[in-house]
Design a protein around this motif. Structure first.
Motif, PDB file in Angstrom:
ATOM      1  N   GLN A 188       0.848  -1.192   0.000  1.00  0.00           N
ATOM      2  CA  GLN A 188       0.000   0.000   0.000  1.00  0.00           C
ATOM      3  C   GLN A 188       0.888   1.249   0.000  1.00  0.00           C
ATOM      4  O   GLN A 188       1.672   1.445   0.919  1.00  0.00           O
ATOM      5  CB  GLN A 188      -0.909   0.010   1.228  1.00  0.00           C
ATOM      6  N   GLY A 189       0.783   2.073  -1.021  1.00  0.00           N
ATOM      7  CA  GLY A 189       1.573   3.297  -1.060  1.00  0.00           C
ATOM      8  C   GLY A 189       3.010   3.056  -1.489  1.00  0.00           C
ATOM      9  O   GLY A 189       3.366   1.965  -1.972  1.00  0.00           O
ATOM     10  N   ASP A 190       3.846   4.096  -1.300  1.00  0.00           N
ATOM     11  CA  ASP A 190       5.231   4.034  -1.774  1.00  0.00           C
ATOM     12  C   ASP A 190       6.247   3.918  -0.640  1.00  0.00           C
ATOM     13  O   ASP A 190       7.456   4.016  -0.877  1.00  0.00           O
ATOM     14  CB  ASP A 190       5.547   5.292  -2.600  1.00  0.00           C
ATOM     15  N   ASP A 191       5.798   3.777   0.589  1.00  0.00           N
ATOM     16  CA  ASP A 191       6.741   3.693   1.699  1.00  0.00           C
ATOM     17  C   ASP A 191       7.569   2.412   1.620  1.00  0.00           C
ATOM     18  O   ASP A 191       7.098   1.372   1.161  1.00  0.00           O
ATOM     19  CB  ASP A 191       6.001   3.727   3.036  1.00  0.00           C
ATOM     20  N   MET A 192       8.812   2.513   2.092  1.00  0.00           N
ATOM     21  CA  MET A 192       9.657   1.338   2.250  1.00  0.00           C
ATOM     22  C   MET A 192       9.765   1.015   3.735  1.00  0.00           C
ATOM     23  O   MET A 192       9.732   1.917   4.592  1.00  0.00           O
ATOM     24  CB  MET A 192      11.059   1.581   1.664  1.00  0.00           C
ATOM     25  N   TYR A 193       9.929  -0.274   4.032  1.00  0.00           N
ATOM     26  CA  TYR A 193       9.957  -0.723   5.430  1.00  0.00           C
ATOM     27  C   TYR A 193      11.199  -1.576   5.694  1.00  0.00           C
ATOM     28  O   TYR A 193      11.766  -2.188   4.785  1.00  0.00           O
ATOM     29  CB  TYR A 193       8.709  -1.549   5.746  1.00  0.00           C
ATOM     30  N   LYS A 194      11.591  -1.586   6.969  1.00  0.00           N
ATOM     31  CA  LYS A 194      12.621  -2.525   7.421  1.00  0.00           C
ATOM     32  C   LYS A 194      12.014  -3.422   8.496  1.00  0.00           C
ATOM     33  O   LYS A 194      11.153  -2.995   9.269  1.00  0.00           O
ATOM     34  CB  LYS A 194      13.860  -1.793   7.951  1.00  0.00           C
ATOM     35  N   VAL A 195      12.471  -4.662   8.511  1.00  0.00           N
ATOM     36  CA  VAL A 195      11.972  -5.664   9.454  1.00  0.00           C
ATOM     37  C   VAL A 195      13.118  -6.041  10.391  1.00  0.00           C
ATOM     38  O   VAL A 195      14.252  -6.249   9.929  1.00  0.00           O
ATOM     39  CB  VAL A 195      11.479  -6.920   8.693  1.00  0.00           C
ATOM     40  N   PHE A 196      12.822  -6.099  11.676  1.00  0.00           N
ATOM     41  CA  PHE A 196      13.835  -6.518  12.656  1.00  0.00           C
ATOM     42  C   PHE A 196      13.320  -7.758  13.386  1.00  0.00           C
ATOM     43  O   PHE A 196      12.203  -7.770  13.921  1.00  0.00           O
ATOM     44  CB  PHE A 196      14.103  -5.393  13.665  1.00  0.00           C
ATOM     45  N   ILE A 241      24.189  -0.759   4.479  1.00  0.00           N
ATOM     46  CA  ILE A 241      24.825  -1.404   5.636  1.00  0.00           C
ATOM     47  C   ILE A 241      25.515  -0.367   6.513  1.00  0.00           C
ATOM     48  O   ILE A 241      25.479  -0.446   7.750  1.00  0.00           O
ATOM     49  CB  ILE A 241      25.822  -2.476   5.148  1.00  0.00           C
ATOM     50  N   ASP A 242      26.144   0.639   5.898  1.00  0.00           N
ATOM     51  CA  ASP A 242      26.772   1.706   6.686  1.00  0.00           C
ATOM     52  C   ASP A 242      25.747   2.446   7.531  1.00  0.00           C
ATOM     53  O   ASP A 242      26.056   2.907   8.639  1.00  0.00           O
ATOM     54  CB  ASP A 242      27.489   2.689   5.749  1.00  0.00           C
ATOM     55  N   LYS A 243      24.523   2.599   7.018  1.00  0.00           N
ATOM     56  CA  LYS A 243      23.456   3.263   7.786  1.00  0.00           C
ATOM     57  C   LYS A 243      22.959   2.384   8.942  1.00  0.00           C
ATOM     58  O   LYS A 243      22.581   2.880  10.008  1.00  0.00           O
ATOM     59  CB  LYS A 243      22.275   3.577   6.858  1.00  0.00           C
ATOM     60  N   LEU A 244      22.929   1.078   8.710  1.00  0.00           N
ATOM     61  CA  LEU A 244      22.378   0.166   9.722  1.00  0.00           C
ATOM     62  C   LEU A 244      23.380  -0.146  10.836  1.00  0.00           C
ATOM     63  O   LEU A 244      22.989  -0.450  11.959  1.00  0.00           O
ATOM     64  CB  LEU A 244      21.934  -1.142   9.046  1.00  0.00           C
ATOM     65  N   LYS A 245      24.666  -0.069  10.503  1.00  0.00           N
ATOM     66  CA  LYS A 245      25.703  -0.485  11.452  1.00  0.00           C
ATOM     67  C   LYS A 245      25.637   0.258  12.791  1.00  0.00           C
ATOM     68  O   LYS A 245      25.693  -0.376  13.856  1.00  0.00           O
ATOM     69  CB  LYS A 245      27.083  -0.304  10.808  1.00  0.00           C
ATOM     70  N   PRO A 246      25.511   1.604  12.811  1.00  0.00           N
ATOM     71  CA  PRO A 246      25.450   2.290  14.114  1.00  0.00           C
ATOM     72  C   PRO A 246      24.203   1.946  14.920  1.00  0.00           C
ATOM     73  O   PRO A 246      24.196   2.092  16.139  1.00  0.00           O
ATOM     74  CB  PRO A 246      25.423   3.779  13.717  1.00  0.00           C
ATOM     75  N   VAL A 247      23.156   1.483  14.258  1.00  0.00           N
ATOM     76  CA  VAL A 247      21.891   1.183  14.942  1.00  0.00           C
ATOM     77  C   VAL A 247      21.898  -0.224  15.533  1.00  0.00           C
ATOM     78  O   VAL A 247      21.487  -0.447  16.675  1.00  0.00           O
ATOM     79  CB  VAL A 247      20.702   1.310  13.956  1.00  0.00           C
ATOM     80  N   TYR A 248      22.395  -1.180  14.761  1.00  0.00           N
ATOM     81  CA  TYR A 248      22.273  -2.589  15.169  1.00  0.00           C
ATOM     82  C   TYR A 248      23.609  -3.259  15.470  1.00  0.00           C
ATOM     83  O   TYR A 248      23.630  -4.413  15.902  1.00  0.00           O
ATOM     84  CB  TYR A 248      21.564  -3.376  14.055  1.00  0.00           C
ATOM     85  N   GLY A 249      24.736  -2.601  15.229  1.00  0.00           N
ATOM     86  CA  GLY A 249      26.036  -3.239  15.418  1.00  0.00           C
ATOM     87  C   GLY A 249      26.387  -4.121  14.231  1.00  0.00           C
ATOM     88  O   GLY A 249      25.663  -4.180  13.238  1.00  0.00           O
ATOM     89  N   GLU A 250      27.505  -4.841  14.358  1.00  0.00           N
ATOM     90  CA  GLU A 250      28.000  -5.646  13.240  1.00  0.00           C
ATOM     91  C   GLU A 250      27.743  -7.143  13.417  1.00  0.00           C
ATOM     92  O   GLU A 250      28.150  -7.939  12.575  1.00  0.00           O
ATOM     93  CB  GLU A 250      29.501  -5.425  13.061  1.00  0.00           C
ATOM     94  N   LYS A 251      27.064  -7.524  14.514  1.00  0.00           N
ATOM     95  CA  LYS A 251      26.871  -8.954  14.756  1.00  0.00           C
ATOM     96  C   LYS A 251      25.529  -9.462  14.256  1.00  0.00           C
ATOM     97  O   LYS A 251      25.240 -10.653  14.355  1.00  0.00           O
ATOM     98  CB  LYS A 251      27.032  -9.248  16.248  1.00  0.00           C
ATOM     99  N   ILE A 285       9.681  -3.957   1.007  1.00  0.00           N
ATOM    100  CA  ILE A 285      10.592  -4.279   2.115  1.00  0.00           C
ATOM    101  C   ILE A 285      12.022  -4.045   1.657  1.00  0.00           C
ATOM    102  O   ILE A 285      12.517  -4.722   0.758  1.00  0.00           O
ATOM    103  CB  ILE A 285      10.427  -5.748   2.578  1.00  0.00           C
ATOM    104  N   LYS A 286      12.703  -3.082   2.282  1.00  0.00           N
ATOM    105  CA  LYS A 286      14.081  -2.749   1.912  1.00  0.00           C
ATOM    106  C   LYS A 286      15.067  -3.739   2.530  1.00  0.00           C
ATOM    107  O   LYS A 286      16.039  -4.142   1.884  1.00  0.00           O
ATOM    108  CB  LYS A 286      14.417  -1.330   2.385  1.00  0.00           C
ATOM    109  N   CYS A 287      14.840  -4.118   3.776  1.00  0.00           N
ATOM    110  CA  CYS A 287      15.806  -5.010   4.432  1.00  0.00           C
ATOM    111  C   CYS A 287      15.162  -5.742   5.605  1.00  0.00           C
ATOM    112  O   CYS A 287      14.157  -5.285   6.172  1.00  0.00           O
ATOM    113  CB  CYS A 287      17.027  -4.224   4.921  1.00  0.00           C
ATOM    114  N   ILE A 288      15.758  -6.878   5.915  1.00  0.00           N
ATOM    115  CA  ILE A 288      15.364  -7.665   7.085  1.00  0.00           C
ATOM    116  C   ILE A 288      16.618  -7.843   7.936  1.00  0.00           C
ATOM    117  O   ILE A 288      17.615  -8.409   7.475  1.00  0.00           O
ATOM    118  CB  ILE A 288      14.808  -9.044   6.665  1.00  0.00           C
ATOM    119  N   VAL A 289      16.582  -7.328   9.157  1.00  0.00           N
ATOM    120  CA  VAL A 289      17.719  -7.424  10.078  1.00  0.00           C
ATOM    121  C   VAL A 289      17.436  -8.563  11.053  1.00  0.00           C
ATOM    122  O   VAL A 289      16.377  -8.596  11.687  1.00  0.00           O
ATOM    123  CB  VAL A 289      17.909  -6.105  10.857  1.00  0.00           C
TER     124      VAL A 289
END
Length: 579
Positions: free
Chosen positions: A113-121, A144-154, A200-204
């Protein structure tokens, strides 16, 4: 793995997650799971980018356990590139993480629905889905550079680049490796476009608070796995060739055999093959600062055929390019510079496209006169065109068949719309049978007859003669379908084909993991079951025996140096699925 996560992207107020028991899909994993879900739940006549299609992500049956080399992640759907059922798998860390969290599958379904993109954790506490428009149109490395400070590298990340967001038929789904780089790709068939169509842009995936999956019989499993690893290490291919040179050890081998397609499948040998060889590639990685020629794409792999490729100043360029990538961007395009190939590999991963389809597409564009054969900088610019979505890039991003149509060329080396990989079917006829008949479009991994035709693993069938190729391809396609369900890497096939004790150790590892008494015949039955579902889906989608053919010019135009054509009869091709 006893639960399935479904994400309805069309739910009111944004995508909603529900978790349900594995139910009727119990006992399936990897390709077995993706195929069964698509077969049962997706209308075969739907549009691949429409709301009826589903994207199924599934770790193999052994993923998340201590079984060596079992970290493959399967992605399945109806393919935008081929119109058939599709399974594409990759290494990286996500399969093990999903397995440890107990998920047998993650299914993206419904109408965006619509043009929004989502991420799943996803972690051990549950599932969170958030709007993530700040990540829109980011290539994979920047994402990945954007996600790294939020979720770490593990954590592990499953993502699409710009090609997937633009829903190109040649778009991949990336999986991060142990260094948290988006280098492993479910590349074939345009699966990234289906993920993009779901918004869906990414699944963490964060499995840091979980433990490795425990076998039903720990002591028996430990012993079976020990024998299995011992077998992998003592085989010449899995124990020596692949760890030392990676898959690119095949450049010199295929060139010598006269089956190395060059200049858009015009010739069977490349005069500059030494400049692209696995031996030179390994020397570069060994002698350059930061390079690493022997490296696993996921933890716990005994083969370690991957690596880290750096430039002359020690700067990271990409992971070790695989043989098919070096070929598609190298000899196929007349480009004899490994550093240029490494740059192209990085761009493919960053924008999120399949390296085989992209290289073959560039070869077609070169034949059309868009750029000259051998023009490395021109090839780099073409991949940028794709990543940025220019008008030319949108044509190229649709794959080799579409590009050939747009430029009025017959020479499109494709089957069911998917580009042929790095083995000419005229000089390696067993792989030609696989290209023609597999349910997936031209795909070498669906039945890797090169092993027996060229490497003489699991027997010896003359690559230049038509006799015996249909039977060889049939047996390999059945075995591969079963193997793709387990999460084991396809490369273990070299050892289990040659060494009965290693095959038995693999089967015993599965039995000890699940408390089963499965035999070799049961493995065959599983492979046949998967293939029958895939064939039935394709039949409903409009594919019949007439689609199990190579382009006619492969039977008309001889290939040097052996001056052979593809001459396996249609009757032989039609016999492949006689089981």
């Amino acid at each position: 793995m006893d639960k399935i996560l479904r994400i309805d992207v069309g739910a009111q107020g944004g995508p909603k997650a529900t978790v349900e028991p594995v139910g009727d899909y119990a006992g399936m994993g990897g390709r077995g799971m993706t195929t069964m879900v698509v077969y049962k739940e997706v209308p075969a006549d739907c549009h691949p980018l429409g709301p009826e299609n589903k994207l199924v992500i599934s770790p193999g049956l052994m993923s998340g356990s201590a079984a060596s080399s079992s970290g493959r992640l399967s992605v399945g759907c109806k393919s935008p590139l081929t119109g058939t059922i599709k399974e594409s798998n990759a290494g990286g860390t996500a399969a093990q993480a999903l397995g440890r969290l107990g998920y047998a599958a993650v299914i993206l379904e419904g109408e965006r629905q619509g043009d929004d993109m989502y991420k799943v954790f996803i972690d051990d506490q549950g599932v969170k889905i958030e709007k993530a428009n700040e990540l829109k149109m980011l290539p994979n490395y920047e994402l990945i550079d954007k996600l790294k400070p939020v979720y770490g590298e593990k954590v592990s990340v499953i993502s699409i680049g710009t090609a997937g967001e633009m829903r190109f038929s040649n778009s991949s789904i990336a999986v991060t490796d142990p260094e948290f780089r988006p280098t492993r790709h479910c590349g074939r068939g345009g699966v990234g476009a289906v993920m993009g169509s779901k918004g869906i842009k990414c699944i963490v995936v964060d499995a840091s608070n979980t433990k490795m999956r425990q076998p039903a019989n720990p002591e028996g499993f430990k012993e079976a796995n020990r024998k299995f690893v011992e077998g992998l290490k003592q085989h010449a291919v899995t124990g020596q060739g692949l760890p030392t040179y990676g898959t690119n050890v095949l450049t010199n081998v295929l060139n010598e055999a006269g089956g190395y397609p060059t200049y858009n499948f015009r010739e069977g040998r490349y005069k500059h093959h030494q400049s692209l060889s696995g031996e030179l590639q390994a020397e570069n990685m060994k002698n350059r600062e930061g390079g690493q020629p022997t490296h696993g794409c996921h933890r716990g792999c005994a083969i370690q055929c991957s690596g880290i490729y750096t430039d002359k100043d020690g700067n990271y360029m990409t992971k070790q390019p695989e043989y098919e990538t070096v070929w598609s961007h190298g000899g196929n395009c007349g480009i004899d510079d490994l550093d240029v190939v490494a740059k192209l590999d990085y761009l493919d991963d960053n924008y999120g496209v399949d390296t085989i389809e992209m290289g073959v597409t560039i070869g077609v564009a070169m034949e059309a006169g868009v750029i000259e054969f051998g023009d490395g900088e021109g090839a780099i610019n073409l991949v940028h065109e794709v990543g940025k979505g220019t008008p030319l890039g949108r044509i190229l991003g649709a794959g080799a068949a579409t590009t050939a149509r747009c430029y009025g060329l017959e020479h499109a080396p494709v089957v069911k719309g998917q580009a042929m990989p790095a083995y000419d079917p005229r000089a390696v006829k067993g792989i030609g049978v696989t290209y023609a008949t597999t349910t997936q479009g031209a795909d070498h991994t669906a039945g890797y007859a090169v092993a027996t035709n060229i490497l003489k693993v699991g027997g010896d069938v003359d690559p230049l003669k038509p006799e015996g190729q249909a039977e060889l391809s049939r047996n390999l396609q059945v075995a591969t379908a079963a193997l793709d369900a387990t999460g084991y890497c396809l490369f273990i096939a070299f050892a289990i084909l040659d060494q009965p004790e290693t095959f038995n150790a693999m089967v015993d590892s599965i039995n000890q993991m699940y408390g089963l008494n499965m035999t070799g015949d049961d493995v065959v039955a599983l492979g046949q079951k998967i293939l029958k579902m895939e064939r039935e889906f394709n039949k409903k989608a409009g594919f019949g025996p007439e689609h199990d053919r190579l382009p006619r010019y492969f039977s008309r135009e001889p290939l040097a140096p052996h001056n052979v054509v593809f001459d396996v009869s249609n009757e032989e091709l039609d016999s492949v699925y006689n089981f």
